[in-house]
Design a protein around this motif. Structure first.
Motif, mmCIF file in Angstrom:
data_model
loop_
_atom_site.group_PDB
_atom_site.id
_atom_site.type_symbol
_atom_site.label_atom_id
_atom_site.label_comp_id
_atom_site.label_asym_id
_atom_site.label_seq_id
_atom_site.Cartn_x
_atom_site.Cartn_y
_atom_site.Cartn_z
ATOM 1 N N SER A 2 0.833 -1.211 0.000
ATOM 2 C CA SER A 2 0.000 0.000 0.000
ATOM 3 C C SER A 2 0.865 1.256 0.000
ATOM 4 C CB SER A 2 -0.919 0.006 1.221
ATOM 5 O OG SER A 2 -1.793 -1.103 1.207
ATOM 6 N N PHE A 3 1.898 1.265 0.856
ATOM 7 C CA PHE A 3 2.770 2.427 0.924
ATOM 8 C C PHE A 3 3.596 2.570 -0.348
ATOM 9 C CE2 PHE A 3 2.712 1.876 5.778
ATOM 10 C CZ PHE A 3 1.579 2.681 5.873
ATOM 11 N N GLY A 4 3.933 1.450 -0.961
ATOM 12 C CA GLY A 4 4.661 1.504 -2.220
ATOM 13 C C GLY A 4 3.833 2.174 -3.307
ATOM 14 N N LEU A 5 2.579 1.769 -3.419
ATOM 15 C CA LEU A 5 1.684 2.383 -4.405
ATOM 16 C C LEU A 5 1.418 3.846 -4.076
ATOM 17 C CD1 LEU A 5 -0.867 -0.555 -4.874
ATOM 18 C CD2 LEU A 5 0.966 0.146 -6.434
ATOM 19 N N LYS B 224 2.775 8.175 6.989
ATOM 20 C CA LYS B 224 3.173 6.941 6.322
ATOM 21 C C LYS B 224 4.394 6.306 6.980
ATOM 22 C CE LYS B 224 4.917 7.681 2.334
ATOM 23 N NZ LYS B 224 5.010 8.041 0.900
ATOM 24 N N SER B 225 5.374 7.127 7.345
ATOM 25 C CA SER B 225 6.594 6.578 7.934
ATOM 26 C C SER B 225 6.333 5.970 9.311
ATOM 27 C CB SER B 225 7.668 7.666 8.040
ATOM 28 O OG SER B 225 7.217 8.758 8.814
ATOM 29 N N GLN B 226 5.398 6.566 10.074
ATOM 30 C CA GLN B 226 5.089 6.001 11.391
ATOM 31 C C GLN B 226 4.410 4.640 11.255
ATOM 32 O OE1 GLN B 226 1.731 7.308 13.462
ATOM 33 N NE2 GLN B 226 2.425 6.620 15.464
ATOM 34 N N VAL C 264 12.883 10.787 -5.336
ATOM 35 C CA VAL C 264 12.830 10.297 -3.961
ATOM 36 C C VAL C 264 11.573 9.463 -3.735
ATOM 37 C CG1 VAL C 264 12.654 10.969 -1.537
ATOM 38 C CG2 VAL C 264 14.215 12.190 -3.041
ATOM 39 N N ALA C 265 10.418 9.990 -4.180
ATOM 40 C CA ALA C 265 9.155 9.267 -4.001
ATOM 41 C C ALA C 265 9.145 7.973 -4.804
ATOM 42 C CB ALA C 265 7.979 10.157 -4.409
ATOM 43 N N LEU C 266 9.700 8.016 -6.013
ATOM 44 C CA LEU C 266 9.770 6.820 -6.854
ATOM 45 C C LEU C 266 10.655 5.756 -6.203
ATOM 46 C CD1 LEU C 266 8.915 5.619 -9.610
ATOM 47 C CD2 LEU C 266 11.006 6.593 -10.572
ATOM 48 N N ILE D 45 9.387 2.039 -4.851
ATOM 49 C CA ILE D 45 10.011 0.792 -5.284
ATOM 50 C C ILE D 45 10.533 0.013 -4.073
ATOM 51 C CG2 ILE D 45 11.956 -0.188 -6.567
ATOM 52 C CD1 ILE D 45 11.629 2.142 -8.565
ATOM 53 N N LEU D 46 11.137 0.734 -3.115
ATOM 54 C CA LEU D 46 11.680 0.083 -1.921
ATOM 55 C C LEU D 46 10.568 -0.594 -1.114
ATOM 56 C CD1 LEU D 46 14.306 -0.302 -0.212
ATOM 57 C CD2 LEU D 46 13.559 1.684 1.105
ATOM 58 N N PHE D 47 9.449 0.102 -0.931
ATOM 59 C CA PHE D 47 8.323 -0.471 -0.192
ATOM 60 C C PHE D 47 7.788 -1.721 -0.892
ATOM 61 C CE2 PHE D 47 7.568 3.726 1.984
ATOM 62 C CZ PHE D 47 7.673 3.232 3.275
#
Length: 229
Positions: free
Chosen positions: A81-84, A159-161, A207-209, A213-215
């Motif tokens: 979800s966070f990745g999308l 999101k990070s929390q 950065v967002a991309l 991808i990392l998520f």
């Protein structure tokens, strides 16, 4: 030991890519332009460390309240979800500009409401008073409390929390805390020392991309891994 390192590296990478260009990043940068950097840094970083520890504790306690299998599935879903979400942010036009404008507007309104126009005329008196203050009074000064509260409540439900909670539920919580604290220290220091200038040089889309991808990579890894029920 391997689980500690894995939790550390995941938390470090996730937090850095989530916090660069975030609202609290810009807030720290703008506050540092108007107040002593040491107080802003200690206030913002203190709030982020407390938030990271609380989030990791929630994630650590989750498997004791819900079955390990379900927390693993929820964590996997959160990563995807966070990745999308991050990928959507990457291709949204004006995301960074809107974020910066929103933070500046809120802080400007607060600045004017608290007599910011009188800052220059009282600057010499304020500097003299700061030199006479003791460490304790400086540490709990209005500036420190302002930086702490803005950052803490700005991160609440972010999101990070939520990602930290999910990560701590699936990885070594000590590694997650250490990685998160190191990443928060790096990002907050960068923001205080020149965050607005730094953010203008770094592509928010990249950065967002990268974060998205990392998520998703974390989500795939979590989906493919096995967990004891």
């Amino acid at each position: 030991m391997s689980s500690l390192v894995q939790g550390f590296t995941k938390s470090l990478a996730m937090t850095v890519l989530s916090e660069i260009g975030d609202k609290t990043f810009f807030a720290a940068a703008i506050l540092a332009m108007r107040h002593p950097r040491r107080l802003v840094l200690s206030g913002c970083l203190g709030a982020l460390i407390v938030m990271t520890i609380l989030s990791a504790l929630v994630g650590w306690a989750a498997p004791n309240l819900i079955s390990r299998k379900w927390t693993h599935h929820i964590t996997t879903l959160l990563f995807f979800s966070f990745g999308l979400w991050s990928l959507w942010d990457a291709f949204r036009d004006g995301g960074e500009a809107e974020e910066l404008a929103e933070v500046e507007a809120k802080l400007d309104a607060d600045w004017k409401a608290n007599g910011g126009t009188a800052k220059q005329s009282n600057k010499d008196d304020d500097d003299l008073k700061k030199q006479k203050r003791q460490f304790f009074s400086q540490f709990f000064s209005p500036i420190f409390l302002k930086a702490f509260s803005i950052t803490f409540f700005g991160e609440w439900g972010d999101k990070s929390q939520l990602a930290t909670i999910g990560l701590a539920a699936d990885e070594n919580p000590f590694g997650v805390v250490i990685g998160g604290v190191v990443a928060q220290a790096l990002c907050t220091t960068a923001a205080v020392l020149g965050g607005k200038s730094l953010a203008s040089r770094i592509s928010e889309k990249i950065v967002a991309l990268s974060g998205g991808i990392l998520f998703i990579v974390f989500g795939i890894q979590s989906f493919l891994s096995t967990v004891d029920s």
